[in-house]
Scaffold this motif. Structure first.
Motif, PDB file in Angstrom:
ATOM      1  N   MET A 183       0.837  -1.184   0.000  1.00  0.00           N
ATOM      2  CA  MET A 183       0.000   0.000   0.000  1.00  0.00           C
ATOM      3  C   MET A 183       0.880   1.245   0.000  1.00  0.00           C
ATOM      4  N   LEU A 184       0.490   2.219  -0.808  1.00  0.00           N
ATOM      5  CA  LEU A 184       1.172   3.504  -0.839  1.00  0.00           C
ATOM      6  C   LEU A 184       0.535   4.458   0.161  1.00  0.00           C
ATOM      7  N   ASN A 185       1.353   5.181   0.877  1.00  0.00           N
ATOM      8  CA  ASN A 185       0.876   6.219   1.787  1.00  0.00           C
ATOM      9  C   ASN A 185       1.278   7.568   1.217  1.00  0.00           C
ATOM     10  N   LEU A 186       0.354   8.171   0.475  1.00  0.00           N
ATOM     11  CA  LEU A 186       0.625   9.441  -0.176  1.00  0.00           C
ATOM     12  C   LEU A 186       0.172  10.605   0.699  1.00  0.00           C
ATOM     13  N   THR A 187       0.883  11.720   0.590  1.00  0.00           N
ATOM     14  CA  THR A 187       0.527  12.929   1.310  1.00  0.00           C
ATOM     15  C   THR A 187       0.299  14.040   0.293  1.00  0.00           C
ATOM     16  N   TYR A 188      -0.813  14.747   0.479  1.00  0.00           N
ATOM     17  CA  TYR A 188      -1.161  15.851  -0.405  1.00  0.00           C
ATOM     18  C   TYR A 188      -1.125  17.142   0.393  1.00  0.00           C
ATOM     19  N   TYR A 189      -0.098  17.969   0.113  1.00  0.00           N
ATOM     20  CA  TYR A 189       0.049  19.251   0.785  1.00  0.00           C
ATOM     21  C   TYR A 189      -0.724  20.296  -0.016  1.00  0.00           C
ATOM     22  N   MET A 190      -1.624  21.003   0.667  1.00  0.00           N
ATOM     23  CA  MET A 190      -2.503  21.960   0.005  1.00  0.00           C
ATOM     24  C   MET A 190      -2.885  23.039   0.986  1.00  0.00           C
ATOM     25  N   ARG A 191      -3.723  23.947   0.531  1.00  0.00           N
ATOM     26  CA  ARG A 191      -4.261  24.977   1.420  1.00  0.00           C
ATOM     27  C   ARG A 191      -5.660  25.328   0.949  1.00  0.00           C
ATOM     28  N   ASP A 192      -6.407  25.994   1.813  1.00  0.00           N
ATOM     29  CA  ASP A 192      -7.764  26.410   1.487  1.00  0.00           C
ATOM     30  C   ASP A 192      -7.733  27.527   0.439  1.00  0.00           C
ATOM     31  N   ASP A 193      -8.815  27.649  -0.295  1.00  0.00           N
ATOM     32  CA  ASP A 193      -8.972  28.718  -1.291  1.00  0.00           C
ATOM     33  C   ASP A 193      -7.817  28.757  -2.293  1.00  0.00           C
ATOM     34  N   CYS A 194      -7.435  27.603  -2.774  1.00  0.00           N
ATOM     35  CA  CYS A 194      -6.332  27.474  -3.729  1.00  0.00           C
ATOM     36  C   CYS A 194      -6.860  26.723  -4.953  1.00  0.00           C
ATOM     37  N   ALA A 195      -6.982  27.435  -6.067  1.00  0.00           N
ATOM     38  CA  ALA A 195      -7.531  26.823  -7.280  1.00  0.00           C
ATOM     39  C   ALA A 195      -6.661  25.661  -7.766  1.00  0.00           C
ATOM     40  N   LEU A 196      -5.338  25.815  -7.730  1.00  0.00           N
ATOM     41  CA  LEU A 196      -4.462  24.720  -8.137  1.00  0.00           C
ATOM     42  C   LEU A 196      -4.621  23.505  -7.228  1.00  0.00           C
ATOM     43  N   CYS A 197      -4.826  23.758  -5.933  1.00  0.00           N
ATOM     44  CA  CYS A 197      -5.013  22.662  -4.977  1.00  0.00           C
ATOM     45  C   CYS A 197      -6.309  21.912  -5.267  1.00  0.00           C
ATOM     46  N   ASN A 198      -7.363  22.649  -5.556  1.00  0.00           N
ATOM     47  CA  ASN A 198      -8.641  22.014  -5.876  1.00  0.00           C
ATOM     48  C   ASN A 198      -8.536  21.191  -7.155  1.00  0.00           C
TER      49      ASN A 198
END
Length: 83
Positions: free
Chosen positions: A1-16
């Protein structure tokens, strides 16, 4: 199993958009192959300093899979190769 982490922030079009690309890739694969953890960098000063200009960032441990503009094909291929 892969344990991936997604670093993002609120109100970020690229993140969405990145989250959508990840979901599309996972929908084409067996979801039980991947554990995805979303991390909002705005909740941690150190993470904010490290990732502010790079988000969104998808990583597997210390290995960055993709950052900035994420795309379905790269994510899909990475998961298939590393499952």
């Amino acid at each position: 199993m892969l344990n991936l982490t997604y670093y993002m922030r609120d109100d970020c079009a690229l993140c969405n958009e990145g989250k959508l690309q990840i979901r599309l890739a996972l929908s084409e694969l067996r979801n039980d192959l991947v554990q995805l953890t979303e991390v909002n960098i705005d909740e941690d000063d150190e993470l904010q300093e490290e990732y502010m200009v790079r988000i969104p960032v998808l990583s597997n441990g210390d290995e960055v899979i993709q950052e900035g503009v994420l795309d379905f094909v790269k994510i899909y291929d990475y998961i298939r190769e590393h499952k």
